[in-house]
Design a protein around this motif. Structure first.
Motif, PDB file in Angstrom:
ATOM      1  N   ARG A 164       1.093  -1.167   0.180  1.00 15.53           N
ATOM      2  CA  ARG A 164      -0.097   0.198   0.071  1.00 15.53           C
ATOM      3  C   ARG A 164       1.153   0.879  -0.150  1.00 15.53           C
ATOM      4  N   ASP A 165       0.322   2.053  -0.709  1.00 14.63           N
ATOM      5  CA  ASP A 165       1.353   3.610  -0.825  1.00 14.63           C
ATOM      6  C   ASP A 165       0.356   4.130   0.646  1.00 14.63           C
ATOM      7  N   ALA A 166       2.052   5.201   0.884  1.00 14.65           N
ATOM      8  CA  ALA A 166       1.870   6.079   1.910  1.00 14.65           C
ATOM      9  C   ALA A 166       0.313   6.556   2.373  1.00 14.65           C
ATOM     10  N   MET A 167       0.041   7.148   3.338  1.00 15.61           N
ATOM     11  CA  MET A 167      -1.599   8.009   3.046  1.00 15.61           C
ATOM     12  C   MET A 167      -0.773   9.165   2.401  1.00 15.61           C
ATOM     13  N   PRO A 168      -1.944   9.941   1.907  1.00 12.52           N
ATOM     14  CA  PRO A 168      -1.759  11.336   1.500  1.00 12.52           C
ATOM     15  C   PRO A 168      -1.334  11.953   2.749  1.00 12.52           C
ATOM     16  N   GLU A 169      -0.654  13.014   1.892  1.00 17.90           N
ATOM     17  CA  GLU A 169      -0.555  14.185   3.153  1.00 17.90           C
ATOM     18  C   GLU A 169      -1.603  14.844   3.491  1.00 17.90           C
ATOM     19  N   GLU A 170      -2.012  15.420   3.105  1.00 18.47           N
ATOM     20  CA  GLU A 170      -3.448  16.198   3.048  1.00 18.47           C
ATOM     21  C   GLU A 170      -4.080  15.311   3.677  1.00 18.47           C
ATOM     22  N   ILE A 171      -4.547  14.039   3.946  1.00 13.91           N
ATOM     23  CA  ILE A 171      -5.155  12.999   4.853  1.00 13.91           C
ATOM     24  C   ILE A 171      -4.561  13.431   5.883  1.00 13.91           C
ATOM     25  N   GLN A 172      -3.743  13.176   5.577  1.00 15.51           N
ATOM     26  CA  GLN A 172      -2.655  13.180   7.632  1.00 15.51           C
ATOM     27  C   GLN A 172      -2.677  14.443   7.695  1.00 15.51           C
ATOM     28  N   SER A 173      -3.175  15.744   7.111  1.00 19.53           N
ATOM     29  CA  SER A 173      -2.831  17.277   8.046  1.00 19.53           C
ATOM     30  C   SER A 173      -4.919  17.167   8.632  1.00 19.53           C
TER      31      SER A 173
END
Length: 221
Positions: A78-87
């Motif tokens: 799986r790809d890393a969590m998008p920064e926009e979701i993390q924020s």
């Protein structure tokens, strides 16, 4: 009537983010609020339409779970969590708290495990209806007369509430608990779990229909 709704928080966050990904919502400070807006709208709609008497939102933790200890390649693709979701996550948690709904996590376990455990505890405690809000097909194995899956619609289709009859028809099994046997045989690509070589969905259904379970199949090998 006591009605419990258990929500897979990250599933809704991801769904909300990608639903608005082509036309992202950006506020005056440059923050991508797509996941925040989409989550809030979906969350409010669930409350307004389903009227649960009890509710909780469950989240995964960033630490590894017991599945990672058992199988190092679990979800490794799986790809890393998008920064926009993390924020967005801290704001999503604040919104849930503003609705006065508890957030429940458990170290070493996934949100799926927490939802399943709470669902069975609620059924044993006498709840009339328990809705597991998740798109994850794995939850089909947990469906009982009181526990159901709530799945959001796609591409304009309406949301679905899947009970025992719907799960049996969807997976072609005689009882819901056999979903775990099917997935054990054909694997689960979304979690990077390999199945039995040469066994796909059709063969798995045929084997489970014939033997009833993986254990019985092995006994008659």
């Amino acid at each position: 009537m006591k009605k419990l709704m258990l929500v897979d928080g990250m599933a809704i966050v991801y769904r909300a983010y990608y639903a608005l990904n082509r036309n992202p919502r950006i506020n005056s400070k440059g923050l991508n609020t797509s996941a925040i807006l989409g989550f809030t709208t979906t969350f409010y709609d669930l409350l307004r339409q389903q009227h649960p008497t009890h509710m909780a939102v469950c989240f995964d933790l960033q630490k590894p779970t017991f599945r990672h200890e058992m199988y190092a390649e679990y979800k490794a693709h799986r790809d890393a969590m998008p920064e926009e979701i993390q924020s967005a996550l801290p704001f999503v948690r604040q919104i849930i708290a503003a609705f006065n709904v508890p957030i429940i996590t458990c170290e070493g376990y996934e949100a799926d495990d927490v939802i399943g455990t709470l669902a069975f505890k609620a059924e044993a405690a006498g709840f009339d209806e328990i809705l597991m809000v998740t798109p994850d097909k794995d939850f089909g194995q947990l469906v009982t007369p009181h526990i159901k899956m709530y799945r959001f619609g796609r591409m304009g289709t309406p949301d679905q509430i899947l009970g025992e009859a719907e799960i049996r028809e969807k997976f072609g099994v005689s009882r819901c608990t056999q979903v775990i046997d099917l997935l054990g045989l054909w694997g689960d690509a979304s979690d990077n779990i390999p199945g039995i070589p040469g066994v796909g969905e059709k063969t798995a259904k045929k084997l489970i229909d014939q033997f009833g379970s993986i254990e019985a199949m092995v006994e008659h090998a």
